[in-house]
Enzyme design. Structure first.
Site, PDB file in Angstrom:
ATOM      1  N   ASP A  35     -25.544  33.056  75.348  1.00 13.41           N
ATOM      2  CA  ASP A  35     -25.868  34.431  75.739  1.00 13.41           C
ATOM      3  C   ASP A  35     -27.218  34.487  76.455  1.00 13.41           C
ATOM      4  O   ASP A  35     -27.375  35.147  77.488  1.00 13.41           O
ATOM      5  CB  ASP A  35     -25.862  35.322  74.507  1.00 13.41           C
ATOM      6  CG  ASP A  35     -26.279  36.750  74.805  1.00 13.41           C
ATOM      7  OD1 ASP A  35     -25.558  37.437  75.551  1.00 13.41           O
ATOM      8  OD2 ASP A  35     -27.331  37.179  74.302  1.00 13.41           O
ATOM      9  N   GLU A 107     -19.531  32.431  76.178  1.00 14.91           N
ATOM     10  CA  GLU A 107     -20.955  32.233  75.900  1.00 14.91           C
ATOM     11  C   GLU A 107     -21.181  30.921  75.144  1.00 14.91           C
ATOM     12  O   GLU A 107     -22.151  30.202  75.430  1.00 14.91           O
ATOM     13  CB  GLU A 107     -21.491  33.414  75.098  1.00 14.91           C
ATOM     14  CG  GLU A 107     -21.557  34.704  75.904  1.00 14.91           C
ATOM     15  CD  GLU A 107     -22.034  35.888  75.092  1.00 14.91           C
ATOM     16  OE1 GLU A 107     -22.517  36.854  75.710  1.00 14.91           O
ATOM     17  OE2 GLU A 107     -21.913  35.857  73.840  1.00 14.91           O
TER      18      GLU A 107
END
Length: 222
Positions: A35, A107
């Site tokens: 992320d 992610e």
């Protein structure tokens, strides 16, 4: 680009599968790393590609491009749903096509690539993933408020001359069935939300806060 196969497998392992296999490792730590790497790469690319956009417009585009819906579209393009390792409950409830699980896997894959290859290769990998989205960002911008209410709440704060509000989030229950509760307060108005992940709970709290902030005070008291 060659990522460590064990890290890739870990990136595709949901906590529900890990619980059913004796508490094996799962992908949430890699998701956390990915992320951050994704956000940085997209931010720099937008800053460089769109020199005339304001800070606010850049923030909107970044939020759209790293949103759950956008990342889920990337995952579907890559066929990640078929590769996920899921517990029986997630399998039965359609986990392979859930936007949230698919976005988390993207992610986590980015995190795995970063640990395997380093920052430069990972940035190139991320930009290759989001290139189709950059070319068609408007379709994500059109639905930005629904996709990312946290950005909408930040915009409300900026409009009112206030700092971005912090979230208070707590989790209860066992790892395989954890529930999160979040609250966020802006300008005297508090939004609350629940979810099966910290991210989902915070999004729900932000959405609730935005709705309350945009509701006239008399109606809020009713």
């Amino acid at each position: 680009m060659q990522a460590d196969p064990e890290l890739v497998q870990l990136a595709l392992t949901h906590r529900s599968w890990a619980y059913e296999h004796g508490g094996a490792p799962h992908n949430e730590r890699l998701e956390f790393l990915g992320d951050a790497v994704l956000g940085q790469a997209v931010t720099v690319e937008l800053f460089t590609t769109f020199p005339d956009l304001s800070e606010g417009e850049l923030a909107k585009r970044r939020a759209a491009l790293v949103s759950t819906v956008a990342l889920a579209s990337v995952a579907r393009r890559l066929g990640l749903g078929d590769l996920l390792r899921l517990g029986k409950g997630e399998e039965l409830t359609g986990g392979r096509d859930k936007d949230s699980l698919l976005a988390d896997a993207v992610e986590a894959i980015i995190g795995a690539v970063y640990l395997s290859t380093g920052p430069e290769t990972t940035t190139a990998f991320v930009l290759d993933l989001v290139a189709p989205l950059l070319d068609d960002a408007d379709r994500f911008l059109d639905a930005l408020e629904a996709l990312d209410p946290k950005t909408s709440l930040q915009q409300e704060a900026s409009r009112r001359g206030l700092a971005h509000p912090p979230y208070e989030t707590t989790g209860t229950g066992p790892d395989h069935d954890r529930r999160y509760t979040s609250r966020v307060t802006l300008d005297g108005v508090t939004g609350r939300g629940e979810g099966t992940s910290k991210k989902a709970a915070e999004l729900a709290a932000a959405r609730d806060a935005v709705v309350r902030l945009r509701t006239p005070a008399k109606r809020r008291r009713a």
